[in-house]
Design an enzyme around this catalytic site. Sequence first.
Site, short mmCIF file in Angstrom:
data_model
loop_
_atom_site.label_atom_id
_atom_site.label_comp_id
_atom_site.label_asym_id
_atom_site.label_seq_id
_atom_site.Cartn_x
_atom_site.Cartn_y
_atom_site.Cartn_z
N LYS A 186 4.82 6.53 2.35
CA LYS A 186 5.01 7.98 2.30
C LYS A 186 5.58 8.45 3.63
CE LYS A 186 1.26 8.79 -1.01
NZ LYS A 186 1.81 9.42 -2.20
N ASP A 211 0.90 -1.14 0.00
CA ASP A 211 0.00 0.00 0.00
C ASP A 211 0.94 1.19 0.00
OD1 ASP A 211 -1.53 2.24 0.82
OD2 ASP A 211 -3.09 0.87 1.43
N HIS A 212 1.10 1.82 -1.16
CA HIS A 212 2.20 2.80 -1.25
C HIS A 212 2.01 3.99 -0.31
CE1 HIS A 212 -0.40 4.94 -4.13
NE2 HIS A 212 0.38 5.98 -3.96
N HIS A 234 -5.70 2.88 0.97
CA HIS A 234 -4.92 4.03 1.43
C HIS A 234 -5.58 4.78 2.61
CE1 HIS A 234 -2.95 3.06 -2.19
NE2 HIS A 234 -3.62 3.82 -3.02
C1 BG6 Z 1 -3.56 4.68 -6.55
C2 BG6 Z 1 -4.91 4.78 -7.18
O1 BG6 Z 1 -3.49 3.60 -5.67
O2 BG6 Z 1 -3.29 5.87 -5.84
C3 BG6 Z 1 -5.01 5.97 -8.09
O3 BG6 Z 1 -5.16 3.60 -7.92
C4 BG6 Z 1 -4.62 7.23 -7.35
O4 BG6 Z 1 -6.32 6.11 -8.63
C5 BG6 Z 1 -3.28 7.04 -6.66
O5 BG6 Z 1 -4.53 8.28 -8.30
C6 BG6 Z 1 -2.97 8.21 -5.77
O6 BG6 Z 1 -1.66 8.05 -5.30
P1 BG6 Z 1 -0.78 9.31 -4.93
O7 BG6 Z 1 0.48 8.74 -4.38
O8 BG6 Z 1 -0.59 10.07 -6.20
O9 BG6 Z 1 -1.59 10.07 -3.94
#
Ligand code: BG6
Length: 502
Positions: free
Chosen positions: A196, A191-192, A254
Amino acid sequence: MNITPQQIRQLPESCTLVIFGATGDLTHRKLIPALYNLAVEGALPAGLNVVGFARREKSNEEFRDELKITTQKFSRSPLNEEIWNRFAQSISYHRSEFHDLNGYCRLVEQLGKNDVLSKSTENRLFYLAVAPDQVETILHNLKESGLNFPREGSWARVIIEKPFGVDLKTAHHLNKLVHGVFPEKETYRIDHYLGKETAQNIMVLRFANSIFESLWNSKHIHHVQITAAEPLGVEGRAGYYDKAGALRDMVQNHLLQLLTLMAMEPPMSMSADAIRDEKVKVLKSLRPLKGKDVFKNVVRAQYDEGTINGQALSAYRSEQGVAPQSTTESYVALQIAIDNWRWAGVPFFVRAGKRMPHAGTEIAITFNAVPPVLFNTLGHTLDQNVLVIRIQPNEGISLGMSAKTPGSTLRIEPVKMNFCYGTSFQKQNPEAYERLLLDAMSGDATLFARSDEVEAAWAFVDGIEEAWLQESDDLCFYKSGTSGPDKADDLISSCGASWRKL
Ligand code: BG6
């Protein structure tokens, strides 16, 4: 003081990272630039090999050249020829269909040769940067070829990208499949948002400072807002997005992750499981939203035509690949209750939207109003204190307070105490994937979702999706470039609050 990764952690053991889906977007935009930046910082393990596994015919040189171009474009630090050339030597390409077991058997041989050449260990990290429907095939062949079963003293791990299933049933099925090939402790669900820098700081803010924790409960907190707004639309991802929608795409993973970090109890230790145990408890304490409650507590909406920064933008339903009568939400706002001792009675408002006027992800904690005496009087209502954790952009934390304006009359104005990463540390924040790749190589799963965490989040989301499936006339629309539908304003005004301005 600048702290480099080497100062706070040892370099991981040498290993081979095999990326499935090596010619795809994620590899080019995120994974290779992240590895390159780790190379710049001297944070990569010695003897690291990176093998790209994909279907197209390509030589090692062609693969490296393509990666160099995209790294130049997407890397946070400028490309240094010398560092790139050294790093690129560790990259090779392996052509195979995902379903072809022979390709995996050839990989076993190639990896063995690489190990000898680079005096590397047999440690393997498999990164599944592929569409969800490929995951099962790849896992099956990893097992059949024995790649999941390392020699004693070595390890084999798997990193799986989101989406992890589309509901509880599919996530559970996927967990069972994965566990048939890799033990949970070697499974890393990305879960990126957890990678952060600012998300990682939530626990530090709470548990490394004594002033916040005693206020962190229903006695002092009026409500919490968690927002993820982005001006981007569906951006050519309609095939995936039109089936997913904002709730599955952003909230299930997220935003519920941010909520757990904000709401969890102090863990017993900093171990991955101690932290994840506490996060799961929060997810299990979310009051389920089902049936009619969904329509009282959740607002979904879709973007219509509009403008952002003077640019005319089309409606969601006119985007390429979107069904003309699609009811998929590009915006969702929820009022969530956490039924535990600490949070009983505190509403958590969570919203995610595309085609919003500005990009901004934040957690805003609004404290109770001061008593209506002395300064907070009928004719002069004071702003409540708000602690804002800015996840992105302008990463930092601010605290809104009331202060007397200078002069002989008593005037009170809202002011802000502000901490910015940029100015305090004068150092660029690493990209989430840098941290996450390094953690997976080091065997630290803290910033990855555990199987029960993912399933608990789906269990909550499923109730809402099911209600939406029964009834679709609650979908509203908002103009692109505005901050969502009026109905979402009504949702939050019911607790005497309003959304923070985007
Ligand atoms: C992704 C979603 O996981 O996260 C996208 O699939 C979204 O739809 C993105 O735009 C947002 O990530 P960040 O890091 O740009 O906030």
